[in-house]
Design a protein around this motif. Sequence first.
Motif, short mmCIF file in Angstrom:
data_model
loop_
_atom_site.label_atom_id
_atom_site.label_comp_id
_atom_site.label_asym_id
_atom_site.label_seq_id
_atom_site.Cartn_x
_atom_site.Cartn_y
_atom_site.Cartn_z
N ARG A 97 1.65 9.69 12.38
CA ARG A 97 0.19 9.81 12.53
C ARG A 97 -0.40 8.54 13.13
O ARG A 97 -1.21 8.60 14.06
CB ARG A 97 -0.41 10.08 11.14
CG ARG A 97 -1.88 10.24 11.11
CD ARG A 97 -2.33 10.79 9.74
NE ARG A 97 -3.75 11.04 9.78
CZ ARG A 97 -4.65 10.13 9.46
NH1 ARG A 97 -4.28 8.92 9.06
NH2 ARG A 97 -5.93 10.42 9.54
N TYR A 132 2.39 12.70 -1.46
CA TYR A 132 3.31 12.49 -0.34
C TYR A 132 4.58 13.30 -0.55
O TYR A 132 5.06 13.45 -1.67
CB TYR A 132 3.65 11.01 -0.19
CG TYR A 132 2.46 10.16 0.16
CD1 TYR A 132 1.68 10.48 1.26
CD2 TYR A 132 2.11 9.06 -0.60
CE1 TYR A 132 0.57 9.72 1.59
CE2 TYR A 132 1.00 8.29 -0.27
CZ TYR A 132 0.24 8.63 0.82
OH TYR A 132 -0.85 7.87 1.14
N SER A 136 7.57 12.59 0.62
CA SER A 136 8.78 11.77 0.51
C SER A 136 8.36 10.30 0.44
O SER A 136 7.44 9.90 1.14
CB SER A 136 9.61 12.07 1.76
OG SER A 136 10.70 11.21 1.87
N ALA A 186 3.43 3.88 -1.75
CA ALA A 186 3.99 4.37 -3.03
C ALA A 186 5.51 4.35 -2.91
O ALA A 186 6.06 4.79 -1.90
CB ALA A 186 3.50 5.79 -3.29
N PHE A 242 7.70 9.72 9.14
CA PHE A 242 7.44 8.29 8.97
C PHE A 242 8.75 7.51 8.98
O PHE A 242 9.83 8.07 8.73
CB PHE A 242 6.64 8.00 7.69
CG PHE A 242 7.43 8.11 6.41
CD1 PHE A 242 7.91 6.96 5.78
CD2 PHE A 242 7.68 9.34 5.82
CE1 PHE A 242 8.63 7.05 4.59
CE2 PHE A 242 8.41 9.43 4.63
CZ PHE A 242 8.88 8.29 4.02
N LYS A 288 0.83 -1.22 0.00
CA LYS A 288 0.00 0.00 0.00
C LYS A 288 0.86 1.27 0.00
O LYS A 288 0.34 2.38 0.10
CB LYS A 288 -0.90 0.00 1.24
CG LYS A 288 -1.87 -1.15 1.29
CD LYS A 288 -2.98 -0.85 2.31
CE LYS A 288 -3.95 -2.00 2.42
NZ LYS A 288 -3.53 -3.03 3.36
P1 AMP Z 1 0.73 10.86 6.95
O1 AMP Z 1 0.96 10.40 8.34
O2 AMP Z 1 -0.32 10.08 6.25
O3 AMP Z 1 0.61 12.34 6.85
O4 AMP Z 1 2.09 10.47 6.20
C1 AMP Z 1 3.32 11.06 6.53
C2 AMP Z 1 4.29 10.78 5.43
O5 AMP Z 1 4.47 9.36 5.32
C3 AMP Z 1 3.84 11.20 4.04
O6 AMP Z 1 4.14 12.54 3.73
C4 AMP Z 1 4.64 10.28 3.16
O7 AMP Z 1 5.98 10.78 3.03
C5 AMP Z 1 4.65 9.00 3.97
N1 AMP Z 1 3.53 8.14 3.59
C6 AMP Z 1 2.37 7.93 4.25
N2 AMP Z 1 1.57 7.03 3.62
C7 AMP Z 1 2.26 6.66 2.51
C8 AMP Z 1 1.99 5.75 1.41
N3 AMP Z 1 0.87 5.03 1.34
N4 AMP Z 1 2.93 5.63 0.45
C9 AMP Z 1 4.09 6.33 0.50
N5 AMP Z 1 4.41 7.19 1.50
C10 AMP Z 1 3.51 7.37 2.49
#
Ligand code: AMP
Length: 154
Positions: free
Chosen positions: A133, A46, A48, A26, A116, A24
């Motif tokens: 998160r 995203y 990164s 990217a 992350f 899941k």
């Molecule tokens: P979030 O907590 O969803 O804001 O994610 C924080 C960061 O984690 C994002 O800016 C991405 O760099 C990375 N990230 C979260 N979900 C994904 C995903 N499904 N694929 C790739 N990177 C992710």
Amino acid sequence: MGKKLETYNLYEKGIEDLIISADKVAHVQLNNPLEHAMLILIKSGYSSIPVLDSEFKLQGLISQPLILDSILGIERIEFEKLGQYVVKDVMNREIPFINENEGFFKALKLAIDNPFLCVVDDAHTFKGILTRRTLLKFVNRYLHETSKESVGPS
Ligand code: AMP
């Protein structure tokens, strides 16, 4: 009494159930053109994403600022240069990661400075990511549940 038991359990807790699995997430490959990486970053939204090799091992992270910096000219962004580089030329190789068997508190500590973490197995194969998160959501739920228990009937 119940609260102490919960605290003990948290020290024992692993991270497996908090991981966003690799299928899941990217990602791009070392030899992908920068233009492809830029498209994935823009379309996914995203900031990164992980870079993997052909054996699915974690090699680095790529981000829009890194890509833009690599094509920055003196007076303008030289977008035509996007076709001249591949991901491995500009990615960041020193990145935060955690083994899938590590405990919750190690992840929480690393997440202070990183939005992350990439998760790997003993062979450094990419297993997924753990986001700040997700960790905060878990801590929030945990604190609510334990404080409910501490004021509830014993
Ligand atoms: P979030 O907590 O969803 O804001 O994610 C924080 C960061 O984690 C994002 O800016 C991405 O760099 C990375 N990230 C979260 N979900 C994904 C995903 N499904 N694929 C790739 N990177 C992710």
